[in-house]
Write a protein that holds these residues in place. Structure first.
Motif, mmCIF file in Angstrom:
data_model
loop_
_atom_site.group_PDB
_atom_site.id
_atom_site.type_symbol
_atom_site.label_atom_id
_atom_site.label_comp_id
_atom_site.label_asym_id
_atom_site.label_seq_id
_atom_site.Cartn_x
_atom_site.Cartn_y
_atom_site.Cartn_z
ATOM 1 N N PRO A 69 0.822 -1.219 0.000
ATOM 2 C CA PRO A 69 0.000 0.000 0.000
ATOM 3 C C PRO A 69 0.856 1.269 0.000
ATOM 4 N N PHE A 70 0.301 2.352 -0.527
ATOM 5 C CA PHE A 70 1.043 3.602 -0.622
ATOM 6 C C PHE A 70 1.422 4.157 0.748
ATOM 7 N N ASP A 71 0.557 3.919 1.768
ATOM 8 C CA ASP A 71 0.876 4.447 3.099
ATOM 9 C C ASP A 71 2.127 3.772 3.678
ATOM 10 N N ARG A 72 2.381 2.520 3.257
ATOM 11 C CA ARG A 72 3.594 1.842 3.709
ATOM 12 C C ARG A 72 4.831 2.453 3.037
ATOM 13 N N LEU A 73 4.645 2.911 1.814
ATOM 14 C CA LEU A 73 5.755 3.557 1.112
ATOM 15 C C LEU A 73 6.102 4.899 1.749
ATOM 16 N N THR A 74 5.073 5.638 2.171
ATOM 17 C CA THR A 74 5.328 6.944 2.787
ATOM 18 C C THR A 74 6.090 6.806 4.109
ATOM 19 N N ASP A 75 5.963 5.649 4.764
ATOM 20 C CA ASP A 75 6.711 5.420 6.003
ATOM 21 C C ASP A 75 8.219 5.383 5.749
ATOM 22 N N HIS A 76 8.588 5.096 4.503
ATOM 23 C CA HIS A 76 10.012 5.012 4.140
ATOM 24 C C HIS A 76 10.366 6.060 3.086
ATOM 25 N N LEU A 77 9.687 7.186 3.145
ATOM 26 C CA LEU A 77 9.917 8.254 2.171
ATOM 27 C C LEU A 77 11.343 8.796 2.269
ATOM 28 N N ASP A 78 11.941 8.716 3.462
ATOM 29 C CA ASP A 78 13.307 9.211 3.634
ATOM 30 C C ASP A 78 14.295 8.432 2.765
ATOM 31 N N VAL A 79 14.030 7.126 2.589
ATOM 32 C CA VAL A 79 14.891 6.292 1.747
ATOM 33 C C VAL A 79 14.807 6.759 0.293
ATOM 34 N N ALA A 80 13.570 6.947 -0.183
ATOM 35 C CA ALA A 80 13.363 7.384 -1.565
ATOM 36 C C ALA A 80 13.994 8.755 -1.809
ATOM 37 N N LEU A 81 13.827 9.681 -0.852
ATOM 38 C CA LEU A 81 14.362 11.035 -1.017
ATOM 39 C C LEU A 81 15.893 11.036 -1.003
ATOM 40 N N ASN A 82 16.486 10.184 -0.174
ATOM 41 C CA ASN A 82 17.936 10.065 -0.122
ATOM 42 C C ASN A 82 18.497 9.644 -1.479
ATOM 43 N N LEU A 83 17.911 8.602 -2.056
ATOM 44 C CA LEU A 83 18.364 8.111 -3.361
ATOM 45 C C LEU A 83 18.026 9.092 -4.477
ATOM 46 N N VAL A 190 9.192 4.222 -7.009
ATOM 47 C CA VAL A 190 8.988 5.602 -6.550
ATOM 48 C C VAL A 190 10.197 6.464 -6.918
ATOM 49 N N VAL A 191 11.390 5.891 -6.811
ATOM 50 C CA VAL A 191 12.612 6.618 -7.178
ATOM 51 C C VAL A 191 12.749 6.702 -8.699
ATOM 52 N N SER A 192 12.405 5.621 -9.382
ATOM 53 C CA SER A 192 12.595 5.543 -10.836
ATOM 54 C C SER A 192 11.751 6.558 -11.596
ATOM 55 N N LEU A 193 10.507 6.737 -11.179
ATOM 56 C CA LEU A 193 9.569 7.568 -11.946
ATOM 57 C C LEU A 193 10.075 9.003 -12.113
ATOM 58 N N PRO A 194 10.357 9.739 -11.031
ATOM 59 C CA PRO A 194 10.867 11.106 -11.216
ATOM 60 C C PRO A 194 12.248 11.145 -11.871
ATOM 61 N N THR A 195 13.067 10.121 -11.614
ATOM 62 C CA THR A 195 14.401 10.071 -12.237
ATOM 63 C C THR A 195 14.268 9.985 -13.753
ATOM 64 N N MET A 196 13.360 9.129 -14.225
ATOM 65 C CA MET A 196 13.167 8.984 -15.672
ATOM 66 C C MET A 196 12.532 10.231 -16.277
ATOM 67 N N ILE A 197 11.641 10.876 -15.537
ATOM 68 C CA ILE A 197 11.004 12.104 -16.035
ATOM 69 C C ILE A 197 12.065 13.191 -16.255
ATOM 70 N N VAL A 198 12.992 13.319 -15.312
ATOM 71 C CA VAL A 198 14.063 14.320 -15.434
ATOM 72 C C VAL A 198 14.949 14.000 -16.643
ATOM 73 N N GLY A 199 15.344 12.731 -16.788
ATOM 74 C CA GLY A 199 16.157 12.349 -17.937
ATOM 75 C C GLY A 199 15.423 12.577 -19.244
ATOM 76 N N PHE A 200 14.134 12.237 -19.266
ATOM 77 C CA PHE A 200 13.340 12.405 -20.480
ATOM 78 C C PHE A 200 13.201 13.880 -20.842
ATOM 79 N N ALA A 201 12.998 14.723 -19.823
ATOM 80 C CA ALA A 201 12.885 16.167 -20.071
ATOM 81 C C ALA A 201 14.150 16.702 -20.716
ATOM 82 N N ARG A 202 15.281 16.178 -20.285
ATOM 83 C CA ARG A 202 16.567 16.594 -20.857
ATOM 84 C C ARG A 202 16.682 16.148 -22.313
#
Length: 265
Positions: A69-83, A190-202
């Protein structure tokens, strides 16, 4: 045209199924197919691969919502933000350099990166890299720096290959943060999606981005096949021993990377 559409749908389905079986999007295998079978230039193949990967990753994140569930992912948002802090910089930098790099050098770098990913897959199948067993770095400044460095490298790889980077993100999350592999799989998306969006924008600054308009049918059929394949792979999970499959796919990726990108047009 029908033959080509059918070929792209079948290729997308097969790659998506294999990716689903081992918990990946399959973009690593899609790139050699786009260059070797559909005869796209390397930069065009990377851009099309990234566009397909964006759709597949977004769909995979939704598909996995029942299990994680998404709420379980938000519990580890610090991991995603770090990467993410590292991967966004890496993706932006690598995509910019790919646009100006001589095509021969881009081919060589992609060949080396794909070969490296194949060796990672072989290592995971042989020594159980995914098994984890606790974080190898204690929480604190050292882990923060390690996460930034890992994210930076993964962002570079993701941008240059047009992949989601799950093959590197999942073991990084398991080893650095000691999280469960299923949770790591969703966090990697969660990490991949914004990373790919940034690369694609470039990449939109390149003339090669017109490949998306020129190859609309190829894109649509490959996306449809990839999503269907990912769903099938999830249903077949456990039917084929993962270690055996990872070994086979690692060898296939290594051979195809060397064969195709060594002589890429």
């Amino acid at each position: 045209m029908r033959s080509r559409n059918g070929k792209s749908f079948v290729a997308g389905t097969l790659i998506g199924t294999l990716g689903g079986l081992i918990g990946l999007g399959g973009a690593e295998f899609r790139l050699p197919v786009l260059v070797g079978v559909f005869k796209l230039s390397t930069l065009e193949a990377v851009i099309l691969n990234k566009a397909v990967s964006l759709v597949v990753v977004a769909a995979a994140l939704v598909f996995r919502a029942n299990a994680i569930p998404f709420d379980r992912l938000t519990d580890h948002l610090d991991v995603a933000l770090n990467l993410l802090a590292g991967s966004l910089v890496g993706a932006w930098w690598a995509a910019g350099h790919a646009l100006t790099m001589p095509r021969a050098w881009l081919n060589r770098i992609i060949m080396v990166l794909l070969a490296g990913l194949s060796l990672v897959m072989l290592s995971e199948s042989l020594i159980g890299l995914h098994d984890g067993g606790g974080a190898i770095v204690d929480a604190g400044p050292l882990r923060l720096v390690a996460g930034l460095a890992a994210g930076l490298g993964i962002g570079v790889v993701a941008a240059l290959l047009g992949v989601a980077g799950g093959e590197l993100l999942i073991p990084a999350i398991v080893l650095l943060y000691g999280l469960d592999i299923k949770l790591a799989g969703s966090l990697s998306l969660v990490v991949s999606l914004p990373t790919m969006i940034v690369g694609f924008a470039r990449y939109t600054r390149s003339d090669a981005v017109h490949i998306l308009r020129r190859e609309q049918s190829l894109f649509r059929w490959m996306v449809a096949g990839s999503i269907l394949g990912a769903a099938l792979g999830g249903l077949l999970l456990g039917v084929v021993p993962t270690d055996m499959l990872m070994t086979l796919l690692g060898v296939i990726l290594l051979v195809s990377a060397i064969k195709i990108f060594r002589h890429a047009h």
